[in-house]
Design an enzyme around this catalytic site. Structure first.
Site, PDB file in Angstrom:
ATOM      1  N   THR A  72       0.850  -1.198   0.000  1.00 19.83           N
ATOM      2  CA  THR A  72       0.000   0.000   0.000  1.00 19.83           C
ATOM      3  C   THR A  72       0.884   1.247   0.000  1.00 19.83           C
ATOM      4  O   THR A  72       0.625   2.207  -0.733  1.00 19.83           O
ATOM      5  CB  THR A  72      -0.973  -0.019   1.196  1.00 19.83           C
ATOM      6  OG1 THR A  72      -1.750  -1.216   1.108  1.00 19.83           O
ATOM      7  CG2 THR A  72      -1.908   1.170   1.192  1.00 19.83           C
ATOM      8  N   ASN A 160      -5.340 -10.875  -6.951  1.00 22.49           N
ATOM      9  CA  ASN A 160      -5.396 -11.500  -5.637  1.00 22.49           C
ATOM     10  C   ASN A 160      -6.635 -12.367  -5.423  1.00 22.49           C
ATOM     11  O   ASN A 160      -6.600 -13.327  -4.668  1.00 22.49           O
ATOM     12  CB  ASN A 160      -5.300 -10.438  -4.535  1.00 22.49           C
ATOM     13  CG  ASN A 160      -6.149  -9.234  -4.817  1.00 22.49           C
ATOM     14  OD1 ASN A 160      -6.040  -8.612  -5.878  1.00 22.49           O
ATOM     15  ND2 ASN A 160      -7.015  -8.888  -3.893  1.00 22.49           N
ATOM     16  N   GLN A 190       1.179 -10.248  -5.809  1.00 18.97           N
ATOM     17  CA  GLN A 190       0.852 -11.686  -5.873  1.00 18.97           C
ATOM     18  C   GLN A 190       1.824 -12.455  -6.760  1.00 18.97           C
ATOM     19  O   GLN A 190       1.736 -13.678  -6.863  1.00 18.97           O
ATOM     20  CB  GLN A 190      -0.595 -11.877  -6.364  1.00 18.97           C
ATOM     21  CG  GLN A 190      -1.653 -11.277  -5.451  1.00 18.97           C
ATOM     22  CD  GLN A 190      -1.762 -11.973  -4.093  1.00 18.97           C
ATOM     23  OE1 GLN A 190      -1.276 -13.090  -3.902  1.00 18.97           O
ATOM     24  NE2 GLN A 190      -2.382 -11.305  -3.130  1.00 18.97           N
ATOM     25  N   SER A 210       5.051  -6.825  -1.365  1.00 23.69           N
ATOM     26  CA  SER A 210       4.676  -6.911   0.037  1.00 23.69           C
ATOM     27  C   SER A 210       5.223  -8.207   0.630  1.00 23.69           C
ATOM     28  O   SER A 210       4.981  -9.283   0.067  1.00 23.69           O
ATOM     29  CB  SER A 210       3.145  -6.897   0.119  1.00 23.69           C
ATOM     30  OG  SER A 210       2.748  -6.816   1.445  1.00 23.69           O
ATOM     31  N   GLY A 211       5.960  -8.108   1.750  1.00 28.43           N
ATOM     32  CA  GLY A 211       6.585  -9.299   2.330  1.00 28.43           C
ATOM     33  C   GLY A 211       5.599 -10.336   2.826  1.00 28.43           C
ATOM     34  O   GLY A 211       5.813 -11.543   2.678  1.00 28.43           O
ATOM     35  N   HIS A 212       4.477  -9.865   3.395  1.00 23.97           N
ATOM     36  CA  HIS A 212       3.602 -10.833   4.084  1.00 23.97           C
ATOM     37  C   HIS A 212       2.811 -11.736   3.150  1.00 23.97           C
ATOM     38  O   HIS A 212       2.104 -12.629   3.606  1.00 23.97           O
ATOM     39  CB  HIS A 212       2.676 -10.121   5.083  1.00 23.97           C
ATOM     40  CG  HIS A 212       1.557  -9.333   4.485  1.00 23.97           C
ATOM     41  ND1 HIS A 212       0.279  -9.805   4.426  1.00 23.97           N
ATOM     42  CD2 HIS A 212       1.528  -8.099   3.931  1.00 23.97           C
ATOM     43  CE1 HIS A 212      -0.509  -8.882   3.881  1.00 23.97           C
ATOM     44  NE2 HIS A 212       0.235  -7.839   3.564  1.00 23.97           N
ATOM     45  N   THR A 248      13.693   5.293  10.516  1.00 22.57           N
ATOM     46  CA  THR A 248      14.628   4.193  10.775  1.00 22.57           C
ATOM     47  C   THR A 248      14.049   2.894  10.233  1.00 22.57           C
ATOM     48  O   THR A 248      12.859   2.607  10.411  1.00 22.57           O
ATOM     49  CB  THR A 248      14.896   4.089  12.295  1.00 22.57           C
ATOM     50  OG1 THR A 248      15.413   5.339  12.716  1.00 22.57           O
ATOM     51  CG2 THR A 248      15.896   2.988  12.607  1.00 22.57           C
ATOM     52  N   CYS A 337     -19.130  -9.133   2.695  1.00 22.91           N
ATOM     53  CA  CYS A 337     -20.462  -9.343   3.264  1.00 22.91           C
ATOM     54  C   CYS A 337     -20.820  -8.178   4.162  1.00 22.91           C
ATOM     55  O   CYS A 337     -20.069  -7.837   5.056  1.00 22.91           O
ATOM     56  CB  CYS A 337     -20.494 -10.617   4.095  1.00 22.91           C
ATOM     57  SG  CYS A 337     -20.298 -12.073   3.103  1.00 22.91           S
TER      58      CYS A 337
HETATM   59  N1  PLP Z   1      -2.050  -5.345  -4.018  1.00 22.04           N
HETATM   60  C1  PLP Z   1      -2.484  -6.605  -4.017  1.00 22.04           C
HETATM   61  C2  PLP Z   1      -2.693  -7.329  -5.316  1.00 22.04           C
HETATM   62  C3  PLP Z   1      -2.766  -7.246  -2.813  1.00 22.04           C
HETATM   63  O1  PLP Z   1      -3.207  -8.513  -2.819  1.00 22.04           O
HETATM   64  C4  PLP Z   1      -2.568  -6.534  -1.607  1.00 22.04           C
HETATM   65  C5  PLP Z   1      -2.923  -7.155  -0.318  1.00 22.04           C
HETATM   66  O2  PLP Z   1      -3.998  -7.726  -0.164  1.00 22.04           O
HETATM   67  C6  PLP Z   1      -2.091  -5.224  -1.656  1.00 22.04           C
HETATM   68  C7  PLP Z   1      -1.844  -4.661  -2.877  1.00 22.04           C
HETATM   69  C8  PLP Z   1      -1.831  -4.432  -0.384  1.00 22.04           C
HETATM   70  O3  PLP Z   1      -0.690  -4.966   0.245  1.00 22.04           O
HETATM   71  P1  PLP Z   1      -0.227  -4.565   1.742  1.00 22.04           P
HETATM   72  O4  PLP Z   1      -1.088  -5.343   2.655  1.00 22.04           O
HETATM   73  O5  PLP Z   1       1.200  -4.984   1.848  1.00 22.04           O
HETATM   74  O6  PLP Z   1      -0.341  -3.106   1.902  1.00 22.04           O
END
Ligand code: PLP
Length: 671
Positions: A72, A160, A190, A210-212, A248, A337
């Site tokens: 984001t 996603n 993704q 995005s790392g997670h 930092t 929902c």
């Molecule tokens: N873009 C895509 C395609 C995503 O799947 C996501 C997370 O769901 C994001 C952006 C946002 O990522 P983050 O959670 O690292 O801000």
């Protein structure tokens, strides 16, 4: 029962090596990489090493590669950078185009950022969604038309919700052929770990990561910016990341990301595309055999091997989600929902899939670390979920009745509420006479009601309305057609029907009330006029449970005035419940999840306590018994605490002050 996590497109667990790396960074390598002493230099060396590895794996060439908090933030930085440059060019009298064009299936972070910075920077360009085709891929003909007017183009590498992989080569070729000057951002969230990337060899200007989404923790991400592409920092301050992103650095996150990238680089930790595709085929086969009629919402050949998106006719995403959750399989709803209405998925809507599919989709996603044992166990649980749903007789595409998994899993007798968009349909079933009555049928429920009747082999004694139907009786008509029955009004001249405890029609002006024995009444509007009409000739008792045609979440009422809550707090948490149960030996513990969820659930809930099964949709039928004195304390539970809260609130409103809900539901209960 061990959880099976199949929601990796939302987030993943953390790779053990990444946990170790983060932990080491916090315990020992805690230096500030801007410090010039040895502790700082060690931290910097670690960070530089991770960046070098990331550069190599992403092929970032001469471009920038900065660490940040996630995609984001990367998207903001890319949009801000492009839009600042566009404003400067426009102020200098250059032509920039009038459109901010983004793929119709982009993550919301993209159009929201475009709108935000467009407004804040006073650019006033027009935001336009680039349509996708039925496969979810960008419409290149429309792109061709619009590219001359496009100032910034945002597309994603893979979606996603559906896993659909964009044709970036074709987009790049089009940009090249048209000599387009548009800044181009590709959301690569993704794609990391699943698609080969060589960014500097492409025309892509910005690529957020995005790392997670790939086994690193939340709060760490990366942004690639092509050499020469405009750049404006989003965050100013101490000049970290060579002034590109102050603050930092998140060193634990960077260390963890480094471990993930090292795993990606070693070529053995993560599974190959071929292995993942095999896993997906096995899950797909299990889903198709367990849930007849299931339709996939993505083209297999054009999507990530780790994502499945599907819909099951007649079963909402909420119901499927609850069912999978009960079986310990974590998936996500492809559609948002709200309180009473399932909002369709904008991604599937953009692909123009039929409305029912867009509003009942489920996403099942795994990751390159998922092992075979997990897939095998998932397939077994999918089969169990399918059995539970088929045994419930509410799966329209499975006409043959199945032996129930648990005695409670078939709705053979009693009263069931089926809700759609704030309206209730009531299904009255009588096992003794193998017949049923349907009150206020709705079009969306016709396949399901028809499936129930066929699957149970029941005779429909009547299909009735409590109010003039908004569809002029079309749903009733199509239900009759679906069941090949002509007329269903078998009431005698006194408005009586031999059904169960006896069904009686009472005319209350514009509303018809149907009285089942004297314990249940089905009504349209539940206003003072109707209550007065029911009370005057003593048609109902104070305990008669009144079931309305409008689903405002209250479930049912009685003719008594609504009771103010005077009793102790409505919610018990799991720790509180452990202490509360021994102090209330006469308490009734009630599982309000639907019967098929209870059937799909493996293992014991609440060891040592008898658990009564009363699904929320069947609560009205049980209320009268609980209201009768002497009242015993009742604690309701469900998956997340929402349905049990409704049940407890309903009973309190009706005067049962010792009713409670388990806060957070089974999701927060110790396992
Ligand atoms: N873009 C895509 C395609 C995503 O799947 C996501 C997370 O769901 C994001 C952006 C946002 O990522 P983050 O959670 O690292 O801000």
């Amino acid at each position: 029962m061990k959880d099976i996590y199949l929601d990796c497109n939302a987030t993943t667990g953390v790779l053990p090596a990444a946990v170790a790396a983060a932990s080491a960074a916090m315990a020992h390598g805690y230096g500030n990489p801007s410090s010039t002493h040895a502790t700082g230099l060690q931290a910097r060396a670690m960070m530089d090493g991770v960046r070098a590895l990331a550069r190599r794996l992403l092929g970032s060439g001469e471009g920038r590669l900065m660490f940040n908090s996630g995609a984001t933030e990367g998207i903001q930085t890319a949009v801000l950078s492009a839009l600042c440059a566009l404003r400067e060019r426009r102020d200098a009298g250059q032509r920039i185009g009038s459109l901010l064009l983004y793929g119709a299936t982009e993550h919301k972070a993209v159009p929201e950022s475009l709108a935000h910075w467009n407004r804040l920077l006073g650019l006033n360009l027009t935001l336009r969604a680039l349509p996708v085709d039925s496969d979810g891929r960008h419409d290149l003909a429309v792109l061709d038309e619009l590219i001359g007017e496009t100032a910034m183009l945002c597309t994603m590498a893979a979606n996603n919700e559906t896993g659909v992989i964009s044709d970036l080569t074709a987009i790049a070729q089009l940009l090249e052929e048209r000599g387009a000057h548009a800044c181009w951002m590709v959301d690569c969230v993704q794609a990391l770990g699943k698609l080969q990337l060589n960014l500097a060899a492409t025309r892509i200007d910005y690529a957020p990561f995005s790392g997670h989404k790939l086994y690193a923790p939340k709060g760490i991400g990366m942004l690639y910016v092509r050499a020469g592409a405009p750049f404006t920092p989003l965050i100013m301050g101490g000049g970290q990341e060579t002034g590109q992103r102050s603050g930092t650095e998140n060193m634990a996150g960077i260390a963890a990301l480094g471990a993930v990238l090292a795993a990606l680089d070693d070529g053995v930790t993560f599974r190959s595309h071929g292995e993942l595709a095999q896993f997906r085929m096995r899950l797909a086969a299990s889903l198709q055999s367990a849930l007849p009629g299931l339709v996939f919402n993505m083209p297999f050949a054009l999507s990530l091997p780790t994502t499945l998106n599907f819909s099951v006719p007649g079963v909402s995403s909420k119901e499927l989600l609850d069912l999978f959750d009960a079986a310990g399989v974590r998936v996500s709803s492809g559609s948002a929902c709200s309180a009473s209405k399932a909002l369709p998925s904008y991604v599937l809507e953009a692909m123009e899939v039929p409305a029912w599919r867009a509003s009942s989709a489920i996403r099942m996603s795994f990751g390159p670390l998922t092992d075979e044992a997990t897939i095998v166990a998932a397939c077994e649980r999918i089969e169990r979920c399918g059995q539970a749903l088929r045994a419930s007789c509410l799966l329209p595409s499975a006409p043959a009745p199945l032996a129930p998994l648990a005695p409670s899993s078939a709705v053979r007798d009693g009263v069931t509420e089926l809700s759609v968009d704030g309206r209730s349909t009531w299904l009255l079933a009588d096992a003794a006479s193998s017949s049923c009555v349907i009150v206020d049928p709705q079009a969306a429920l016709v396949p399901r009601l028809a499936a129930f009747v066929r699957c149970q082999g029941y005779r429909v004694q009547a299909i009735v309305h409590t109010d003039a139907p908004r569809d002029q009786g079309a749903a009733r008509q199509s239900l009759q057609e679906a069941l090949a029955i002509d007329s269903t009004d078998a009431f005698d001249a006194q408005g009586r029907l031999a059904f169960g405890a006896g069904l009686r029609r009472i005319d209350c002006g514009d509303t018809q009330v149907y009285l089942l024995g004297n314990s249940l009444a089905f009504t349209g509007a539940l206003d003072a006029r109707v209550v007065a009409a029911l009370l005057s000739p003593d048609l109902v008792t104070p305990d008669t449970v009144l079931c309305g045609s409008r689903d405002d979440g209250s479930i049912c009422a009685t003719v008594r005035p609504v009771q103010p809550a005077v009793a102790p707090a409505l919610q018990l948490d799991t720790a509180g419940l452990a202490a509360w149960l021994p102090a209330h030996p006469d308490a009734i513990v009630v599982d309000v999840r639907e019967a098929h969820e209870q059937a799909a659930c493996m293992g014991q809930v609440f060891d040592g306590h008898a658990v009564h099964s009363v699904p929320l949709s069947r609560l009205a039928g049980a209320v009268a018994g609980w209201l009768r004195a002497p009242q015993r304390p009742i604690v309701f539970f469900c998956r997340s605490g929402n349905r049990s809260m409704k049940a407890a609130q309903c009973l309190r409103r009706l005067g049962h002050q010792q009713s409670f809900s388990l806060n957070g539901g089974l999701a927060l209960a110790p396992r």
